[in-house]
Design a protein around this motif. Structure first.
Motif, short mmCIF file in Angstrom:
data_model
loop_
_atom_site.label_atom_id
_atom_site.label_comp_id
_atom_site.label_asym_id
_atom_site.label_seq_id
_atom_site.Cartn_x
_atom_site.Cartn_y
_atom_site.Cartn_z
N LYS A 89 13.04 -61.86 71.68
CA LYS A 89 11.72 -61.48 72.18
C LYS A 89 11.81 -61.18 73.67
O LYS A 89 12.16 -62.03 74.48
CB LYS A 89 10.71 -62.59 71.93
N GLY A 90 11.50 -59.96 74.04
CA GLY A 90 11.58 -59.53 75.43
C GLY A 90 12.73 -58.57 75.69
O GLY A 90 12.74 -57.89 76.71
N CYS A 91 13.72 -58.52 74.76
CA CYS A 91 14.88 -57.64 74.92
C CYS A 91 14.91 -56.63 73.79
O CYS A 91 14.91 -57.00 72.62
CB CYS A 91 16.18 -58.44 74.95
N GLU A 92 14.94 -55.37 74.15
CA GLU A 92 14.89 -54.29 73.18
C GLU A 92 16.20 -54.18 72.40
O GLU A 92 17.29 -54.24 72.96
CB GLU A 92 14.64 -52.97 73.92
N GLY A 93 16.10 -54.05 71.08
CA GLY A 93 17.27 -53.85 70.25
C GLY A 93 17.92 -55.14 69.79
O GLY A 93 17.43 -56.25 70.07
N SER A 94 19.04 -55.02 69.07
CA SER A 94 19.76 -56.17 68.55
C SER A 94 21.25 -55.93 68.71
O SER A 94 21.69 -54.84 69.05
CB SER A 94 19.41 -56.40 67.08
N GLY A 95 22.04 -56.97 68.46
CA GLY A 95 23.48 -56.88 68.65
C GLY A 95 23.87 -57.06 70.11
O GLY A 95 24.59 -56.25 70.69
N TRP A 96 23.43 -58.17 70.71
CA TRP A 96 23.68 -58.41 72.14
C TRP A 96 24.99 -59.15 72.34
O TRP A 96 25.27 -60.15 71.67
CB TRP A 96 22.53 -59.20 72.74
N THR A 97 25.80 -58.68 73.29
CA THR A 97 27.09 -59.26 73.62
C THR A 97 26.95 -60.20 74.82
O THR A 97 26.51 -59.78 75.89
CB THR A 97 28.10 -58.15 73.97
N ARG A 148 22.45 -51.17 78.36
CA ARG A 148 21.26 -52.02 78.51
C ARG A 148 21.70 -53.47 78.74
O ARG A 148 22.74 -53.90 78.25
CB ARG A 148 20.36 -51.92 77.28
N ILE A 149 20.90 -54.20 79.52
CA ILE A 149 21.19 -55.59 79.83
C ILE A 149 20.01 -56.45 79.42
O ILE A 149 18.85 -56.03 79.53
CB ILE A 149 21.51 -55.76 81.33
N CYS A 150 20.30 -57.65 78.94
CA CYS A 150 19.28 -58.63 78.57
C CYS A 150 19.49 -59.87 79.42
O CYS A 150 20.58 -60.43 79.46
CB CYS A 150 19.39 -58.98 77.08
N LEU A 151 18.43 -60.29 80.13
CA LEU A 151 18.47 -61.47 80.98
C LEU A 151 17.61 -62.57 80.38
O LEU A 151 16.47 -62.32 79.99
CB LEU A 151 17.96 -61.13 82.38
N GLY A 152 18.16 -63.77 80.31
CA GLY A 152 17.41 -64.90 79.80
C GLY A 152 17.44 -66.06 80.77
O GLY A 152 18.46 -66.28 81.44
N GLY A 156 12.82 -76.04 81.72
CA GLY A 156 11.98 -76.95 80.96
C GLY A 156 12.26 -76.78 79.48
O GLY A 156 13.42 -76.79 79.04
N ASN A 157 11.23 -76.58 78.70
CA ASN A 157 11.40 -76.37 77.26
C ASN A 157 11.19 -74.91 76.86
O ASN A 157 10.97 -74.62 75.68
CB ASN A 157 10.42 -77.27 76.49
N THR A 158 11.24 -74.01 77.84
CA THR A 158 10.92 -72.61 77.57
C THR A 158 12.08 -71.70 77.95
O THR A 158 12.68 -71.86 79.02
CB THR A 158 9.67 -72.19 78.35
N THR A 159 12.41 -70.76 77.07
CA THR A 159 13.40 -69.73 77.37
C THR A 159 12.75 -68.37 77.25
O THR A 159 12.12 -68.06 76.23
CB THR A 159 14.61 -69.81 76.42
N LYS A 160 12.86 -67.57 78.31
CA LYS A 160 12.24 -66.24 78.34
C LYS A 160 13.33 -65.19 78.54
O LYS A 160 14.34 -65.43 79.21
CB LYS A 160 11.25 -66.15 79.50
N PHE A 161 13.08 -63.99 77.99
CA PHE A 161 14.03 -62.89 78.09
C PHE A 161 13.34 -61.61 78.58
O PHE A 161 12.17 -61.38 78.28
CB PHE A 161 14.69 -62.61 76.73
N ASN A 191 9.80 -54.43 87.16
CA ASN A 191 8.84 -54.70 88.23
C ASN A 191 8.74 -56.19 88.53
O ASN A 191 9.29 -57.04 87.80
CB ASN A 191 7.47 -54.11 87.89
N LEU A 192 8.04 -56.51 89.61
CA LEU A 192 7.98 -57.88 90.10
C LEU A 192 7.42 -58.83 89.05
O LEU A 192 7.92 -59.95 88.87
CB LEU A 192 7.13 -57.93 91.37
N GLN A 193 6.40 -58.41 88.31
CA GLN A 193 5.82 -59.29 87.31
C GLN A 193 6.81 -59.57 86.19
O GLN A 193 6.85 -60.68 85.67
CB GLN A 193 4.54 -58.66 86.72
N LYS A 194 7.62 -58.59 85.81
CA LYS A 194 8.62 -58.81 84.77
C LYS A 194 9.65 -59.84 85.22
O LYS A 194 10.09 -60.68 84.43
CB LYS A 194 9.31 -57.49 84.42
N TRP A 195 10.06 -59.79 86.48
CA TRP A 195 10.96 -60.81 87.00
C TRP A 195 10.29 -62.18 86.92
O TRP A 195 10.90 -63.15 86.47
CB TRP A 195 11.34 -60.51 88.45
N ARG A 196 9.03 -62.24 87.36
CA ARG A 196 8.31 -63.52 87.33
C ARG A 196 8.22 -64.08 85.91
O ARG A 196 8.25 -65.30 85.70
CB ARG A 196 6.90 -63.34 87.88
N ASP A 197 8.09 -63.21 84.94
CA ASP A 197 7.90 -63.65 83.55
C ASP A 197 9.10 -64.38 82.98
O ASP A 197 9.01 -65.01 81.93
CB ASP A 197 7.57 -62.45 82.66
#
Length: 299
Positions: A89-97, A148-152, A156-161, A191-197
């Motif tokens: 959730k938050g990263c487009e596509g599948s098959g991430w290395t 494409r790159i996916c950052l996670g 706490g108890n939350t993981t965001k991507f 954008n800045l809000q995406k980084w904050r998220d």
């Protein structure tokens, strides 16, 4: 007709223990009978070794999250590593290395670490354990071209991507190593809000901000925030004195007056190298120091 060890099979041209069989049906006059995990005309290729996790997913859409063999530029030619085959959730596509995992409470991957600039792995065993707290840098860092790159970030108890497209000159396909090694700032479309998220309750000064690769203050050297991959921000109309950052590989060259040293910390001034730092606010209650476990994946 198949016969062993005759004519074109002397010498045996099959590799990796393969047996050469004379085969009059073939133009070259022989067939290699492969053993173990090898295939190809000369048994030169290993079975089920993929160029990337996304390539594996394209070849077999039923593959699930788990450990696969990915081709890399090392002596062995491949590495066993964790592939995230399902969607994040938050990263487009599948098959991430998987490329890196960074523990923000440690200094292994601070901005000045040579691990951002070299072709050396770090704790490659951590590459098979998925989204946990085992730091690692894998050969995919310098071996796997990506668009494409996916950052996670886990805090706490939350993981965001979040994900974004990689662009390097006129070519969309470059390994991450190329984005860091010359230490040139490169902008990204996040954008800045995406980084904050990426982190709940994060804070970045927004009057002036900059995000991307190799992000530093405008005046160098400067006793202010810098980050290998992320965003810095300031409450002035310039980035000479940024005092907030969010991302991977954060660091302060030396501390401005508003930062007190914590000499009992592995980090000289006690700040995380992955996560979010927003200091030097007029109201100290608005300060943020949020270490995170960071994950970097590509496809």
């Amino acid at each position: 007709m198949l016969n062993s060890n005759t004519g074109p099979c002397i010498p045996n041209r099959c590799k990796n223990g393969g047996s050469c069989m004379r085969d009059t049906r073939k133009e070259n006059g022989f067939t290699c009978v492969c053993v173990n995990d090898f295939e190809g005309e000369f048994c030169e290729m290993e079975k089920d070794v993929y160029l990337s996790c996304s390539e594996a997913k394209r070849r077999n859409s039923s593959l699930q999250d788990g450990v696969y063999r990915i081709r890399v530029n090392t002596n062995s030619g491949y590495i066993r590593m964790y592939c995230h085959m399902s969607r994040l959730k938050g990263c487009e596509g599948s098959g991430w290395t998987m490329v890196m995992k960074i523990d923000g409470t440690k200094t292994t991957f601070d901005y000045n670490s040579q691990l951002w600039l070299n072709m050396k792995s770090y704790n490659a065993e951590g590459g098979v354990t998925g989204f946990d707290y085992n730091e690692t840098k894998l050969p995919t860092f310098w071996s796997t071209p990506a668009k494409r790159i996916c950052l996670g970030m886990s805090s706490g108890n939350t993981t965001k991507f979040q994900s974004f497209s990689l662009y390097y000159g006129g070519n969309l396909f470059h390994p991450l190593y190329d984005f860091f090694v010359d230490e040139t700032f490169r902008n990204v479309h996040l954008n800045l809000q995406k980084w904050r998220d990426l982190i709940v309750n994060s804070s970045i000064k927004e009057k002036c901000s900059r995000g991307g690769f190799n992000v530093k203050a405008d005046k160098r050297p400067a006793p202010y925030a810098k980050v290998r991959l992320g965003v810095i921000g300031n409450d002035e109309n310039h980035l000479v004195t940024p005092t907030s950052w969010l991302g991977f590989g954060g660091q302060w060259d030396w501390s401005p007056p508003c930062i007190r040293h914590n000499r009992t910390s592995p980090n000289p001034i006690g700040l995380p190298v992955c996560g979010n730092v927003d200091k030097c606010n007029n109201n100290i209650n608005n300060d943020r120091i949020i270490p995170a476990m960071g994950y970097i994946l590509v496809r």
